[in-house]
Design a protein around this motif. Structure first.
Motif, PDB file in Angstrom:
ATOM      1  N   PHE A   1       0.832  -1.195   0.000  1.00 28.64           N
ATOM      2  CA  PHE A   1       0.000   0.000   0.000  1.00 28.64           C
ATOM      3  C   PHE A   1       0.873   1.254   0.000  1.00 28.64           C
ATOM      4  O   PHE A   1       2.026   1.222   0.452  1.00 28.64           O
ATOM      5  CB  PHE A   1      -0.911   0.022   1.236  1.00 28.64           C
ATOM      6  CG  PHE A   1      -2.085  -0.918   1.154  1.00 28.64           C
ATOM      7  CD1 PHE A   1      -3.359  -0.440   0.890  1.00 28.64           C
ATOM      8  CD2 PHE A   1      -1.916  -2.279   1.328  1.00 28.64           C
ATOM      9  CE1 PHE A   1      -4.442  -1.301   0.814  1.00 28.64           C
ATOM     10  CE2 PHE A   1      -2.988  -3.152   1.251  1.00 28.64           C
ATOM     11  CZ  PHE A   1      -4.257  -2.661   0.990  1.00 28.64           C
TER      12      PHE A   1
ATOM     13  N   LYS B   1       1.154   6.471   2.881  1.00 28.43           N
ATOM     14  CA  LYS B   1       0.255   7.302   3.686  1.00 28.43           C
ATOM     15  C   LYS B   1      -0.936   6.522   4.228  1.00 28.43           C
ATOM     16  O   LYS B   1      -1.658   7.014   5.096  1.00 28.43           O
ATOM     17  CB  LYS B   1      -0.224   8.504   2.889  1.00 28.43           C
ATOM     18  CG  LYS B   1      -1.033   8.177   1.647  1.00 28.43           C
ATOM     19  CD  LYS B   1      -1.441   9.472   0.940  1.00 28.43           C
ATOM     20  CE  LYS B   1      -2.225   9.206  -0.338  1.00 28.43           C
ATOM     21  NZ  LYS B   1      -2.624  10.475  -0.991  1.00 28.43           N
ATOM     22  N   TYR B   2      -1.140   5.301   3.731  1.00 29.24           N
ATOM     23  CA  TYR B   2      -2.243   4.483   4.226  1.00 29.24           C
ATOM     24  C   TYR B   2      -1.677   3.416   5.158  1.00 29.24           C
ATOM     25  O   TYR B   2      -1.318   2.320   4.734  1.00 29.24           O
ATOM     26  CB  TYR B   2      -3.009   3.846   3.070  1.00 29.24           C
ATOM     27  CG  TYR B   2      -3.606   4.862   2.132  1.00 29.24           C
ATOM     28  CD1 TYR B   2      -4.588   5.749   2.574  1.00 29.24           C
ATOM     29  CD2 TYR B   2      -3.173   4.955   0.814  1.00 29.24           C
ATOM     30  CE1 TYR B   2      -5.125   6.698   1.725  1.00 29.24           C
ATOM     31  CE2 TYR B   2      -3.712   5.897  -0.044  1.00 29.24           C
ATOM     32  CZ  TYR B   2      -4.684   6.770   0.416  1.00 29.24           C
ATOM     33  OH  TYR B   2      -5.211   7.714  -0.429  1.00 29.24           O
ATOM     34  N   LYS B   3      -1.593   3.750   6.433  1.00 28.38           N
ATOM     35  CA  LYS B   3      -0.984   2.860   7.410  1.00 28.38           C
ATOM     36  C   LYS B   3      -1.998   2.264   8.384  1.00 28.38           C
ATOM     37  O   LYS B   3      -1.636   1.434   9.215  1.00 28.38           O
ATOM     38  CB  LYS B   3       0.088   3.617   8.201  1.00 28.38           C
ATOM     39  CG  LYS B   3       1.233   4.132   7.335  1.00 28.38           C
ATOM     40  CD  LYS B   3       2.258   4.870   8.172  1.00 28.38           C
ATOM     41  CE  LYS B   3       3.413   5.378   7.308  1.00 28.38           C
ATOM     42  NZ  LYS B   3       4.419   6.109   8.118  1.00 28.38           N
ATOM     43  N   ASP B   4      -3.238   2.714   8.300  1.00 25.18           N
ATOM     44  CA  ASP B   4      -4.263   2.246   9.236  1.00 25.18           C
ATOM     45  C   ASP B   4      -5.128   1.188   8.551  1.00 25.18           C
ATOM     46  O   ASP B   4      -5.973   1.516   7.714  1.00 25.18           O
ATOM     47  CB  ASP B   4      -5.134   3.424   9.684  1.00 25.18           C
ATOM     48  CG  ASP B   4      -6.151   3.024  10.747  1.00 25.18           C
ATOM     49  OD1 ASP B   4      -6.319   1.808  10.991  1.00 25.18           O
ATOM     50  OD2 ASP B   4      -6.786   3.927  11.322  1.00 25.18           O
TER      51      ASP B   4
ATOM     52  N   VAL C   1      -8.589   1.586   5.950  1.00 24.39           N
ATOM     53  CA  VAL C   1      -8.607   1.055   4.583  1.00 24.39           C
ATOM     54  C   VAL C   1      -9.700   0.001   4.437  1.00 24.39           C
ATOM     55  O   VAL C   1     -10.462   0.005   3.466  1.00 24.39           O
ATOM     56  CB  VAL C   1      -7.232   0.462   4.215  1.00 24.39           C
ATOM     57  CG1 VAL C   1      -7.288  -0.193   2.831  1.00 24.39           C
ATOM     58  CG2 VAL C   1      -6.160   1.553   4.232  1.00 24.39           C
TER      59      VAL C   1
ATOM     60  N   THR D   1     -13.135   1.594   4.460  1.00 26.78           N
ATOM     61  CA  THR D   1     -13.388   2.330   3.222  1.00 26.78           C
ATOM     62  C   THR D   1     -13.743   1.381   2.084  1.00 26.78           C
ATOM     63  O   THR D   1     -14.670   1.636   1.305  1.00 26.78           O
ATOM     64  CB  THR D   1     -12.156   3.166   2.839  1.00 26.78           C
ATOM     65  OG1 THR D   1     -11.846   4.071   3.908  1.00 26.78           O
ATOM     66  CG2 THR D   1     -12.412   3.961   1.571  1.00 26.78           C
TER      67      THR D   1
ATOM     68  N   PHE E   1      -5.007   3.264  -3.387  1.00 26.43           N
ATOM     69  CA  PHE E   1      -4.397   2.714  -2.182  1.00 26.43           C
ATOM     70  C   PHE E   1      -3.092   1.963  -2.432  1.00 26.43           C
ATOM     71  O   PHE E   1      -2.190   1.987  -1.597  1.00 26.43           O
ATOM     72  CB  PHE E   1      -5.373   1.753  -1.488  1.00 26.43           C
ATOM     73  CG  PHE E   1      -6.458   2.440  -0.707  1.00 26.43           C
ATOM     74  CD1 PHE E   1      -6.202   2.985   0.542  1.00 26.43           C
ATOM     75  CD2 PHE E   1      -7.742   2.543  -1.216  1.00 26.43           C
ATOM     76  CE1 PHE E   1      -7.198   3.610   1.270  1.00 26.43           C
ATOM     77  CE2 PHE E   1      -8.744   3.169  -0.499  1.00 26.43           C
ATOM     78  CZ  PHE E   1      -8.477   3.708   0.747  1.00 26.43           C
TER      79      PHE E   1
END
Length: 241
Positions: A164, A167-170, A174, A177, A222
């Protein structure tokens, strides 16, 4: 002392026939009840009305379900187990990106093939939802929790493997969403899929078109690399209404 021969536990032909008939009637009751709950709302539906709809006596239906609450519980467990089986079948895929795509596809195809099942589980009638307003009852059923857990773990694995964007670490964000996007595609299809205006000036747009576009949007937004090319699959399910 001579011992008696063990009694055979093999069911007789008549017992097997009764079990089969009971299963068929139980399934019919659940199918009719599911449609009525979606159409009329929880409070408006009674076992007596369900019995009338399947041309059964009110007394007879109590042989299968002792109360409306028991019937609702049976419907929920059956529907969620079917959905969970489809989702967990994707867990054998080792590539988390491909697994995400197939999990999303399995979830979406199940919802579209079983619109009443989906609406009752994910968009319950207001009166039914109101009954579940206590804090203890707001926790999703264990089966649904397991399905969401599989989605979360797959996203987490992809993040840990560096698949990923940084900036998408959570994984929770994700996963939620992605779930929201798939839920929207399903709801549009089963509530307004036959309305041309819902296709926004293009009557040729299909459910598969919307699903694949959502997949590409998810991949482009993502992921570091495009997700594996996955051809549309037909799982052979027939729509149940």
């Amino acid at each position: 002392m001579k011992q008696d021969a063990p009694v055979s536990q093999t069911p007789t032909v008549s017992e097997l026939r009764r079990e089969r008939e009971r299963a068929e009637i139980t399934g019919r009751i659940m199918d009719v009840a599911r449609r009525m709950f979606v159409r009329d709302g929880y409070e408006a539906v009674t076992l007596r009305k369900i019995a009338r709809a399947i041309e059964y006596s009110p007394a007879a239906i109590y042989q299968y379900f002792k109360s409306k609450e028991d019937l609702v519980k049976a419907i929920s467990e059956k529907d969620q187990q079917e959905l969970l089986a489809d989702i967990l079948a994707c867990m054998q895929l080792t590539n988390p990106q491909e697994r995400l795509v197939e999990m999303a596809r399995a979830y979406a195809q199940w919802g579209v093939a079983h619109p009443n099942h989906y609406l009752l589980q994910l968009v319950p009638p207001f009166a039914w939802e109101k009954r579940k307003s206590t804090p203890q009852q707001q926790v999703p059923a264990p089966i649904l929790q397991e399905a969401l857990g599989a989605l979360y773990e797959t996203v987490k694995e992809g993040i840990n493997l560096g698949r990923f964007n940084e900036k998408y670490k959570d994984p929770s964000l994700v996963a939620a969403t992605l779930w929201a996007g798939i839920h929207g595609v399903i709801m549009l299809e089963i509530t307004m899929g036959k309305d041309e205006w819902a296709r926004i000036d293009n009557p040729e747009i299909s459910f598969e078109d919307r699903f694949l576009t959502l997949k590409e949007v998810f991949s482009d937004g993502f992921l570091k690399e495009p997700s594996p090319a996955v051809k549309p699959k037909n799982r052979g399910r027939k729509a149940k209404k």
